[in-house]
Design a protein around this motif. Structure first.
Motif, PDB file in Angstrom:
ATOM      1  N   LYS A 147       0.828  -1.206   0.000  1.00 60.08           N
ATOM      2  CA  LYS A 147       0.000   0.000   0.000  1.00 60.08           C
ATOM      3  C   LYS A 147       0.862   1.256   0.000  1.00 60.08           C
ATOM      4  O   LYS A 147       0.565   2.234  -0.706  1.00 60.08           O
ATOM      5  CB  LYS A 147      -0.934   0.000   1.211  1.00 60.08           C
ATOM      6  N   MET A 148       1.934   1.229   0.785  1.00 60.37           N
ATOM      7  CA  MET A 148       2.779   2.421   0.881  1.00 60.37           C
ATOM      8  C   MET A 148       3.637   2.595  -0.361  1.00 60.37           C
ATOM      9  O   MET A 148       3.886   3.730  -0.795  1.00 60.37           O
ATOM     10  CB  MET A 148       3.614   2.355   2.154  1.00 60.37           C
ATOM     11  N   VAL A 149       4.057   1.502  -0.962  1.00 58.21           N
ATOM     12  CA  VAL A 149       4.791   1.589  -2.224  1.00 58.21           C
ATOM     13  C   VAL A 149       3.882   2.164  -3.314  1.00 58.21           C
ATOM     14  O   VAL A 149       4.314   2.979  -4.141  1.00 58.21           O
ATOM     15  CB  VAL A 149       5.347   0.217  -2.652  1.00 58.21           C
ATOM     16  N   ALA A 150       2.614   1.766  -3.304  1.00 58.22           N
ATOM     17  CA  ALA A 150       1.659   2.274  -4.300  1.00 58.22           C
ATOM     18  C   ALA A 150       1.507   3.792  -4.166  1.00 58.22           C
ATOM     19  O   ALA A 150       1.394   4.504  -5.175  1.00 58.22           O
ATOM     20  CB  ALA A 150       0.310   1.576  -4.136  1.00 58.22           C
ATOM     21  N   ILE A 151       1.514   4.287  -2.934  1.00 59.57           N
ATOM     22  CA  ILE A 151       1.439   5.741  -2.718  1.00 59.57           C
ATOM     23  C   ILE A 151       2.704   6.408  -3.239  1.00 59.57           C
ATOM     24  O   ILE A 151       2.658   7.437  -3.920  1.00 59.57           O
ATOM     25  CB  ILE A 151       1.236   6.050  -1.230  1.00 59.57           C
ATOM     26  N   LEU A 152       3.827   5.800  -2.925  1.00 56.94           N
ATOM     27  CA  LEU A 152       5.106   6.348  -3.368  1.00 56.94           C
ATOM     28  C   LEU A 152       5.186   6.397  -4.887  1.00 56.94           C
ATOM     29  O   LEU A 152       5.726   7.337  -5.476  1.00 56.94           O
ATOM     30  CB  LEU A 152       6.249   5.509  -2.804  1.00 56.94           C
ATOM     31  N   ASP A 153       4.619   5.388  -5.539  1.00 61.57           N
ATOM     32  CA  ASP A 153       4.647   5.310  -6.998  1.00 61.57           C
ATOM     33  C   ASP A 153       3.831   6.422  -7.662  1.00 61.57           C
ATOM     34  O   ASP A 153       3.988   6.674  -8.866  1.00 61.57           O
ATOM     35  CB  ASP A 153       4.134   3.952  -7.474  1.00 61.57           C
ATOM     36  N   GLN A 154       2.971   7.081  -6.907  1.00 62.87           N
ATOM     37  CA  GLN A 154       2.198   8.183  -7.457  1.00 62.87           C
ATOM     38  C   GLN A 154       3.048   9.440  -7.652  1.00 62.87           C
ATOM     39  O   GLN A 154       2.682  10.350  -8.394  1.00 62.87           O
ATOM     40  CB  GLN A 154       1.008   8.504  -6.540  1.00 62.87           C
ATOM     41  N   GLN A 155       4.186   9.474  -6.960  1.00 60.54           N
ATOM     42  CA  GLN A 155       5.095  10.597  -7.122  1.00 60.54           C
ATOM     43  C   GLN A 155       6.013  10.352  -8.320  1.00 60.54           C
ATOM     44  O   GLN A 155       6.279   9.205  -8.680  1.00 60.54           O
ATOM     45  CB  GLN A 155       5.931  10.792  -5.856  1.00 60.54           C
ATOM     46  N   PRO A 156       6.503  11.416  -8.935  1.00 62.94           N
ATOM     47  CA  PRO A 156       7.426  11.240 -10.071  1.00 62.94           C
ATOM     48  C   PRO A 156       8.701  10.510  -9.637  1.00 62.94           C
ATOM     49  O   PRO A 156       9.085  10.559  -8.464  1.00 62.94           O
ATOM     50  CB  PRO A 156       7.740  12.686 -10.494  1.00 62.94           C
ATOM     51  N   GLU A 157       9.326   9.848 -10.581  1.00 57.82           N
ATOM     52  CA  GLU A 157      10.612   9.205 -10.307  1.00 57.82           C
ATOM     53  C   GLU A 157      11.601  10.268  -9.838  1.00 57.82           C
ATOM     54  O   GLU A 157      11.713  11.344 -10.428  1.00 57.82           O
ATOM     55  CB  GLU A 157      11.133   8.511 -11.564  1.00 57.82           C
ATOM     56  N   PRO A 158      12.321  10.008  -8.758  1.00 55.79           N
ATOM     57  CA  PRO A 158      13.265  11.012  -8.245  1.00 55.79           C
ATOM     58  C   PRO A 158      14.343  11.358  -9.263  1.00 55.79           C
ATOM     59  O   PRO A 158      14.770  10.505 -10.051  1.00 55.79           O
ATOM     60  CB  PRO A 158      13.889  10.331  -7.025  1.00 55.79           C
ATOM     61  N   LYS A 159      14.774  12.600  -9.221  1.00 58.36           N
ATOM     62  CA  LYS A 159      15.903  12.987 -10.049  1.00 58.36           C
ATOM     63  C   LYS A 159      17.198  12.550  -9.369  1.00 58.36           C
ATOM     64  O   LYS A 159      17.296  12.576  -8.139  1.00 58.36           O
ATOM     65  CB  LYS A 159      15.904  14.501 -10.257  1.00 58.36           C
ATOM     66  N   PRO A 160      18.189  12.174 -10.153  1.00 57.50           N
ATOM     67  CA  PRO A 160      19.492  11.886  -9.560  1.00 57.50           C
ATOM     68  C   PRO A 160      20.155  13.179  -9.097  1.00 57.50           C
ATOM     69  O   PRO A 160      19.710  14.275  -9.457  1.00 57.50           O
ATOM     70  CB  PRO A 160      20.265  11.242 -10.713  1.00 57.50           C
ATOM     71  N   GLN A 161      21.188  13.060  -8.301  1.00 56.91           N
ATOM     72  CA  GLN A 161      21.933  14.232  -7.871  1.00 56.91           C
ATOM     73  C   GLN A 161      22.407  15.036  -9.083  1.00 56.91           C
ATOM     74  O   GLN A 161      22.989  14.489 -10.018  1.00 56.91           O
ATOM     75  CB  GLN A 161      23.133  13.804  -7.025  1.00 56.91           C
ATOM     76  N   TRP A 162      22.127  16.353  -9.063  1.00 60.06           N
ATOM     77  CA  TRP A 162      22.533  17.218 -10.173  1.00 60.06           C
ATOM     78  C   TRP A 162      24.048  17.242 -10.283  1.00 60.06           C
ATOM     79  O   TRP A 162      24.770  17.312  -9.278  1.00 60.06           O
ATOM     80  CB  TRP A 162      22.011  18.630  -9.954  1.00 60.06           C
ATOM     81  N   LYS A 163      24.546  17.191 -11.520  1.00 64.75           N
ATOM     82  CA  LYS A 163      25.983  17.212 -11.772  1.00 64.75           C
ATOM     83  C   LYS A 163      26.291  18.114 -12.964  1.00 64.75           C
ATOM     84  O   LYS A 163      25.423  18.355 -13.820  1.00 64.75           O
ATOM     85  CB  LYS A 163      26.504  15.794 -12.056  1.00 64.75           C
ATOM     86  N   THR A 164      27.522  18.571 -13.025  1.00 64.60           N
ATOM     87  CA  THR A 164      27.989  19.316 -14.185  1.00 64.60           C
ATOM     88  C   THR A 164      28.119  18.347 -15.356  1.00 64.60           C
ATOM     89  O   THR A 164      28.180  17.124 -15.164  1.00 64.60           O
ATOM     90  CB  THR A 164      29.358  19.961 -13.913  1.00 64.60           C
ATOM     91  N   PRO A 165      28.183  18.852 -16.602  1.00 68.47           N
ATOM     92  CA  PRO A 165      28.364  17.938 -17.758  1.00 68.47           C
ATOM     93  C   PRO A 165      29.567  17.013 -17.607  1.00 68.47           C
ATOM     94  O   PRO A 165      29.490  15.831 -17.965  1.00 68.47           O
ATOM     95  CB  PRO A 165      28.517  18.911 -18.931  1.00 68.47           C
ATOM     96  N   LYS A 166      30.673  17.547 -17.095  1.00 70.98           N
ATOM     97  CA  LYS A 166      31.865  16.715 -16.923  1.00 70.98           C
ATOM     98  C   LYS A 166      31.622  15.622 -15.896  1.00 70.98           C
ATOM     99  O   LYS A 166      32.005  14.457 -16.087  1.00 70.98           O
ATOM    100  CB  LYS A 166      33.044  17.596 -16.496  1.00 70.98           C
ATOM    101  N   GLN A 167      30.957  15.992 -14.802  1.00 72.07           N
ATOM    102  CA  GLN A 167      30.646  15.005 -13.763  1.00 72.07           C
ATOM    103  C   GLN A 167      29.678  13.949 -14.304  1.00 72.07           C
ATOM    104  O   GLN A 167      29.782  12.773 -13.958  1.00 72.07           O
ATOM    105  CB  GLN A 167      30.034  15.707 -12.550  1.00 72.07           C
ATOM    106  N   ARG A 168      28.757  14.364 -15.145  1.00 71.32           N
ATOM    107  CA  ARG A 168      27.783  13.421 -15.699  1.00 71.32           C
ATOM    108  C   ARG A 168      28.451  12.396 -16.610  1.00 71.32           C
ATOM    109  O   ARG A 168      28.109  11.213 -16.580  1.00 71.32           O
ATOM    110  CB  ARG A 168      26.704  14.180 -16.475  1.00 71.32           C
ATOM    111  N   ALA A 169      29.394  12.881 -17.422  1.00 71.05           N
ATOM    112  CA  ALA A 169      30.092  11.965 -18.316  1.00 71.05           C
ATOM    113  C   ALA A 169      30.870  10.928 -17.515  1.00 71.05           C
ATOM    114  O   ALA A 169      30.843   9.731 -17.831  1.00 71.05           O
ATOM    115  CB  ALA A 169      31.030  12.752 -19.231  1.00 71.05           C
TER     116      ALA A 169
END
Length: 584
Positions: free
Chosen positions: A489-511
């Motif tokens: 039941k609680m996972v179903a509630i959580l699934d109603q929220q958007p998928e979390p974003k990963p930690q923001w990184k600079t382009p170099k960090q992302r690569a």
């Protein structure tokens, strides 16, 4: 009830329920024909937002019999105390980002201390131009004619992070005060593991309040309040941030003297919850940075008592500064037209579960004190209504009667401030990251579930924690395997929220991160293939499960292997499925 408060009450969206709609429309029409709208402009309420660093509900009015906090207690008597208030992440910068943006960390994609939220929110807007620029709480008030001022610690400044100029009508103000004054403390300042200078974890000096930073913050705030009398037609938004009881636990000696160390409460639970993932706990590394806390291993009883003493002393010191600021509101005639909010950015374990500092998804870290006092609203009231940090933004906007902010994760709790028996949330959510995993938590009136997995990973890779606060208020045992229906039941509630974003990184960090992820995925795939082969070899009866006897076949360390079996056996059924064995 003052006219402005009455108008806000009548027009509150939270209160416009179908069965009351016609009555409220009639009252609004009557109100508007009786009181000219021009009168409302001069009655816009001021806002005093008091932010306290690392303050948990170790406060008299929240039921702590030891805490000496008369000023916060007095504020509770003139407002509404939220007993079920929670932060959105138990660490300074993300928590304060949530307060000021009304957006959760997983929406912004910032879970760390160094990343400035504007970098991530600019990308958020670029990806969805229709949502527009992210306006902070104080920026929104500034755009609606308020003089927005920030004093002390509002945003997390440090670790490479900076203040947000756009949030304020004038440059924010921060005190210049020493962290320590005693010779013994100054001689004990040494570089920590990262080269930063650190002194001892505590200090009790016989000095005045304004020797340290928080006393100076209080004095500057009092000056700003006094100056506001010179411009009575312009409402103010003052955000005042106190540093204590954040480490180091430094406070004038008179606040230490308020407590008998022998009577201080000691931790009731000194080990992590049974059955919890090993990574869910915090190592307390923040405390270990201090020069007299460098040793590893458990912290002894004497040191534990001294640290708890320091935390309570620092809390009383902060309380005294809060009292001075609220007294200034009263003395300068602003009491009847000022919304006052007390907010702690997150809790602190203080030895609970053998943990120190914040940095977890557990109750001691996630629960915070919130008190809201508003003109014409409830006074001296307590509510069980659940509130999370992102709710402060829309609540203040509605109470002030200014334009509604768009695209917020928070919901207004103004209805609760008016009537504490109301509630607008059935649950709150918060997060904490551990390496590549993100723990997303849901807390309702009875349970907390924590859903651990890598951002974007498949649901079946998740590891779950579940705690029942009705039967186990101290979180001693993870019961997720025993109550799959509650988890579902609680996972179903959580699934109603958007998928979390990963930690923001600079382009170099992302690569670099993408390359590392690729290597890790390849390694995991190889490991999984290998473990599937090992499972098949051990599953002698081919029933799809391994008994302990089968599990121990061909183990290279027969003495240690039996200890691993319970860790693999996530549902405690005394046998391992292929999934449990392959993805331990």
């Amino acid at each position: 009830m003052p006219r402005i408060a009455l108008f806000h009450h009548l027009t509150s969206p939270s209160l416009l329920r179908p069965q009351r709609l016609l009555t409220r429309i009639f009252l609004c029409v009557l109100f508007l024909t009786t009181f000219p709208m021009v009168a409302l402009a001069g009655e816009r309420p001021n806002v005093l937002l008091i932010c306290v660093d690392d303050l948990k509900p170790t406060i008299g009015c929240f039921g702590d019999p030891i805490a000496v906090t008369p000023n916060i207690d007095a504020l509770a008597k003139r407002g509404v105390r939220f007993d079920s208030a929670y932060c959105n992440q138990a660490v300074c910068s993300p928590s304060r980002n949530s307060l000021m943006t009304g957006l959760r960390p997983q929406t912004i994609g910032v879970y760390d201390l160094p990343t400035h939220f504007r970098l991530a929110t600019a990308e958020l807007t670029a990806q969805d131009p229709q949502r527009g620029e992210v306006l902070t709480l104080s920026q929104h008030f500034k755009n609606n004619g308020y003089l927005a001022q920030g004093l002390g610690k509002i945003y997390h400044v440090g670790h490479g992070n900076i203040d947000d100029k756009a949030s304020w009508s004038m440059p924010s103000w921060r005190p210049k005060a020493p962290s320590y004054v005693l010779d013994a403390s100054l001689k004990n300042i040494v570089p920590d593991a990262k080269g930063r200078k650190r002194g001892p974890a505590t200090e009790a000096a016989d000095v005045s309040d304004d020797t340290y930073a928080d006393g100076q913050v209080a004095l500057e705030t009092i000056e700003r309040i006094a100056k506001a009398k010179q411009t009575p037609d312009q409402p103010f938004f003052i955000a005042t941030g106190f540093l204590k009881p954040h480490l180091p636990f430094v406070a004038p000696k008179k606040y230490w003297d308020l407590y008998d160390p022998a009577k201080l409460p000691m931790p009731e639970v000194t080990s992590p919850p049974t059955g919890a993932p090993s990574y869910a706990a915090t190592s307390g590394g923040e405390l270990r940075n201090y020069s007299d806390m460098r040793s590893t291993g458990p912290i002894d009883e004497s040191t534990t008592r001294h640290l708890i003493h320091g935390y309570y002393a620092a809390t009383s010191y902060a309380d005294a500064q809060i009292g001075k600021v609220i007294d200034a509101i009263d003395q300068h005639g602003f009491a009847d037209n000022t919304i006052i909010v007390l907010w702690g950015d997150h809790g602190w374990h203080l030895g609970d579960h053998g943990m120190w500092c914040k940095h977890t998804n557990y109750e001691q870290a996630a629960r915070i004190p919130v008190i809201i006092s508003a003109p014409g609203a409830a006074r001296g009231a307590t509510t069980a209504a659940m509130i999370e940090t992102v709710d402060i933004y829309p609540t203040l906007v509605e109470l002030a009667g200014i334009e509604t902010a768009e695209n917020l994760d928070g919901v207004s709790q103004a209805a609760v401030v008016q009537n504490p028996t109301e509630h607008v949330r059935d649950y709150v959510t918060h997060v904490y990251p551990r390496g590549s995993r993100l723990g997303r938590a849901i807390r309702n009136s009875r349970y907390r579930m924590v859903h651990w997995k890598e951002v974007g990973a498949k649901p079946e890779t998740a590891e779950i924690e579940l705690y029942d606060y009705q039967t186990d208020p101290l979180e001693t045992q993870n019961i997720a395997s025993k109550y799959p229906e509650v988890v579902a039941k609680m996972v179903a509630i959580l699934d109603q929220q958007p998928e979390p974003k990963p930690q923001w990184k600079t382009p170099k960090q992302r690569a670099a991160a993408a390359e590392k992820l690729k290597r890790d995925q390849e390694k995991r795939a190889q490991n999984a293939k290998s473990r599937k082969g090992m499972f098949a070899k051990r599953d002698r009866d081919q029933d799809g499960f391994l008994t302990l006897e089968e599990f121990l076949l061909h183990q290279p360390d027969p003495d240690e292997a039996p200890k691993r079996f319970p860790k693999f056996d996530k549902n405690n059924d005394q046998k391992l499925s292929e999934n449990e064995f392959v993805y331990p």
